[in-house]
Design a protein around this motif. Structure first.
Motif, PDB file in Angstrom:
ATOM      1  N   PHE A 152     -64.957  35.964  55.371  1.00  0.00           N
ATOM      2  CA  PHE A 152     -64.634  37.209  55.862  1.00  0.00           C
ATOM      3  C   PHE A 152     -65.724  38.136  55.903  1.00  0.00           C
ATOM      4  O   PHE A 152     -66.632  38.025  54.881  1.00  0.00           O
ATOM      5  N   SER A 208     -55.063  46.687  62.050  1.00  0.00           N
ATOM      6  CA  SER A 208     -56.327  45.865  61.903  1.00  0.00           C
ATOM      7  C   SER A 208     -56.094  44.472  61.618  1.00  0.00           C
ATOM      8  O   SER A 208     -57.103  43.745  61.632  1.00  0.00           O
ATOM      9  N   TYR A 209     -55.243  44.263  60.557  1.00  0.00           N
ATOM     10  CA  TYR A 209     -55.056  42.981  59.835  1.00  0.00           C
ATOM     11  C   TYR A 209     -53.829  42.216  60.454  1.00  0.00           C
ATOM     12  O   TYR A 209     -53.003  41.772  59.447  1.00  0.00           O
ATOM     13  N   THR A 236     -62.130  41.001  58.780  1.00  0.00           N
ATOM     14  CA  THR A 236     -61.467  40.054  59.560  1.00  0.00           C
ATOM     15  C   THR A 236     -62.316  38.786  59.495  1.00  0.00           C
ATOM     16  O   THR A 236     -63.446  38.544  58.773  1.00  0.00           O
ATOM     17  N   TRP A 275     -54.004  38.645  62.925  1.00  0.00           N
ATOM     18  CA  TRP A 275     -54.816  38.049  63.750  1.00  0.00           C
ATOM     19  C   TRP A 275     -54.213  36.501  63.917  1.00  0.00           C
ATOM     20  O   TRP A 275     -53.453  36.034  62.906  1.00  0.00           O
ATOM     21  N   ASP A 312     -65.956  44.945  59.115  1.00  0.00           N
ATOM     22  CA  ASP A 312     -66.143  45.323  60.688  1.00  0.00           C
ATOM     23  C   ASP A 312     -66.503  46.887  60.839  1.00  0.00           C
ATOM     24  O   ASP A 312     -67.133  47.142  61.847  1.00  0.00           O
TER      25      ASP A 312
END
Length: 660
Positions: A485, A446-447, A504, A449, A488
């Protein structure tokens, strides 16, 4: 950093044995001379073997100069303002909330929206509170070698030492070398702090004073064990045996470590073309090269002691995230310096940065590139005026390309009478945000982007009033397109702590209005004093993006005296600190940054410190009982959600100046 420490020891020995009979002019750093002729020479005598005390160099001759030409003299006085600097940062940390161990990060209580640089920074801000920036490096002008030593005990095993040596080899050249080292084990599991700040600086002026040079080199590293905070807040807040021993409290991680390293070369030089100091045509150049490196390491996410899914799913069992960054900066300016009308210059800034990883990553259908690289050019002008009771500054700069980067500043200060001064400033800027918002790669799924955010826009007005009775400062700031930040994951435990931290970057398109008012006053009555700093803050926003306490105060009651024919000066007192409840930002060690949250409020607890500060000649010895009320007022003190503030601690130290 051991090689830098060895250099420090060698230079200290050389300074003690250095030739003392230095006989040279005072180095002139003034870029706006008021007289056409060169300043008269001033002879400085040796401090050794001189019977006539009138010929000994005065303390006023030991000067500390900032990159902006602000000059102060070495301060050996015993004062409450000096006492506030006896900390790891070596400066007054009002508005910063320390974590449980020395050398860790700080939560921000006093918000500062002012833009120091419109160019993008590396990011990972939570790791950079102790990182020495360009404006933190000082330059010196001293008649004899000068040494500044600082030591303070830490929490459990370790020490904190800061040493600096500076000397003039001639009237024209000065150099300084310094090293600040820290090692502190801390009281909780896996919160070791180890850091080193090495710096070397030099300044030079030509014999005719037409050429000026300042340069420095820094090498800095910060290593921290990251435990992710404590798991069971009930055990901490009750603190019954055996959990009053903090190593008994379970934490989220036992094998996570973060490392931040950075090196910088800085050169600032100016040359006056003509010989007329009253009306001088000059050219100047500034160069900066800097590289930074951030690493997050976790030996085994399946460790039986760790929370395997704290940051979500991972590609590997062993995590090693590395982010690298470097920048080149050049500034070229040409201008006219007039003793009657001020200083006017035009400049061009060239900035190149590269923020990168070792490979391209694909997450499902998304392509995460391996770098961000950009060239930015700014053109602008600046005007400075300094005469009689007036000080004024105006600066405008705008990017040549299409990135919409700009910075506009106006400032005006007027001295009404001695100890009476009023000032106001305005700033409007559009800046590129920290690069970690735009690109990040990680072994955690998930980290990863890659974003294309707008520039952050900030308009700010500052006002100040300084009188013999109080000091008052006010700030109004309007922000738009702020980057931040947030988490989520919507699943929280009974304490409001997220079960997983999936953080995120986001951009807030609405306006944020921030207002602050700070009042400071040191009240004296005989040998007693009461130093007060009170801050009020208010934020108008549709969502909780900028979170600060509404009320923040520090009040210190102290007593000052002298003994043994005033050979021993003595100061003791009690300091009280407090801030109101608010939704304090939480910390994410994976990103080295804080993230906003609106589930848990921290604050509304008092902190009392008792101190004794003594001075003998130029040596100051101090003892502090930090947070001595912790067991009385309750264990509900936090620096961030599930990150406790410091328990009671007895600490001592020494600050010593040598004039050899």
């Amino acid at each position: 950093m051991h090689k830098y420490l060895s250099i420090m020891v060698l230079m200290f020995c050389l300074s003690l044995s250095a030739q003392q009979d230095l006989n040279f002019n005072q180095l002139n750093y003034q870029q706006e001379p008021e007289q056409e002729q060169e300043p008269k020479k001033k002879e400085w005598k040796s401090l050794r073997n001189v019977k006539n005390t009138d010929s000994i160099a005065s303390i006023k001759d030991y000067k500390i100069i900032s990159i902006n030409n602000d000059t102060i003299v070495v301060d050996t006085a015993l004062s409450i303002k000096k006492f506030y600097t006896y900390n790891y940062l070596r400066k007054d940390n009002f508005g910063l909330l320390a974590f449980s161990n020395v050398g860790q990060t700080y939560n921000t209580l006093k918000y500062d929206s002012g833009v120091k640089d419109v160019f993008p920074d590396f990011g990972f801000r939570g790791k950079q509170f102790a990182y020495m920036q360009i404006e933190d490096i000082k330059y010196y002008n001293v008649p004899t070698p000068y040494t500044d030593l600082y030591y303070k005990s830490v929490l459990k095993q370790g020490q904190n030492l800061d040493a600096l040596i500076t000397m003039n080899t001639s009237e024209n050249f000065n150099f300084s070398i310094g090293y600040k080292g820290l090692r502190s084990v801390g009281r909780y599991i896996n919160e070791l702090s180890s850091s080193g700040n090495f710096r070397f600086g030099a300044s030079y002026s030509s014999p005719n004073k037409r050429y000026l040079l300042r340069t420095h080199f820094t090498a800095q590293d910060f290593t921290n064990g990251q435990n992710g905070g404590i798991r069971d807040l009930n055990l901490f807040e009750s603190s019954v045996k055996p959990y009053n021993k903090r190593e008994r409290l379970n934490v989220y991680f036992r094998d996570v470590e973060t490392v931040l390293k950075g090196k910088r070369i800085f050169v600032n030089q100016q040359y006056q073309i003509n010989k007329d100091f009253r009306n001088g045509l000059f050219v100047s150049h500034e160069f900066v090269y800097e590289d930074k490196f951030f690493e997050f390491k976790q030996a085994d996410i399946n460790n039986i002691y760790d929370d395997s899914y704290r940051f979500g799913n991972a590609f590997k069992n062993s995590i090693d995230n590395k982010t690298k960054y470097n920048k080149f900066f050049n500034k070229v300016a040409v201008g006219l310096n007039s003793s009657d009308y001020g200083k006017l210059e035009a400049f061009v800034d060239f900035h190149h940065h590269r923020y990168y990883y070792k490979s391209i990553t694909y997450i499902q259908d998304s392509r995460i590139p391996d770098h961000i690289s950009k060239d930015i050019a700014l053109v602008g002008g600046q005007y400075l005026y300094k005469k009689d009771n007036w000080r004024a500054k105006a600066m405008l700069s705008n990017s040549v390309g299409n990135d919409n980067t700009r910075n506009i500043q106006f400032a005006l200060d007027y001295t009404i009478a001695p100890q009476w001064q009023v000032g106001a400033s305005f700033e409007n800027s559009s800046r590129i945000g920290d690069l970690s918002f735009y690109l990040y790669q990680s072994d955690y799924v998930s980290y990863n982007w890659y974003n294309d955010f707008k520039n952050e826009k900030i308009s700010q007005v500052d006002v100040s009033l300084s009188t013999p009775y109080f000091e008052l400062t006010g700030v109004y700031s309007k922000m738009k397109d702020k980057l931040y930040f947030s988490n989520d994951n919507a699943v929280y435990n009974d304490f409001g702590i997220p079960e997983q931290i999936i953080t995120t970057p986001k951009q807030y398109g609405n306006d944020i209005d921030y207002v602050s008012l700070q009042l400071s006053k040191d009240i004296r009555f005989g040998k007693w004093g009461l130093d007060n700093t009170i801050l009020y803050q208010n934020v108008k926003q549709s969502d909780n993006i900028v979170n600060v306490p509404a009320f923040l105060t520090r009040n210190t009651l102290y007593y000052t005296d002298a003994f043994f024919d005033k050979a021993l000066k003595f100061q003791t007192g009690i300091s009280f600190k407090y801030f109101s409840k608010y939704y304090g930002n939480n910390y994410n060690p994976l990103l080295g940054s804080f993230f906003v949250q609106d589930k848990v409020q921290i604050g509304d607890y008092p902190v009392f410190d008792f101190f004794i500060d003594m001075k003998i000649r130029t040596a100051k010895i101090f003892l502090i009982l930090e947070h001595f009320n912790s067991s009385v007022t309750g264990y509900n003190y936090y620096s961030a959600p599930n990150y406790p503030y410091r328990d009671f601690a007895l600490r001592f130290g020494i600050s010593w100046n040598f004039f050899t």
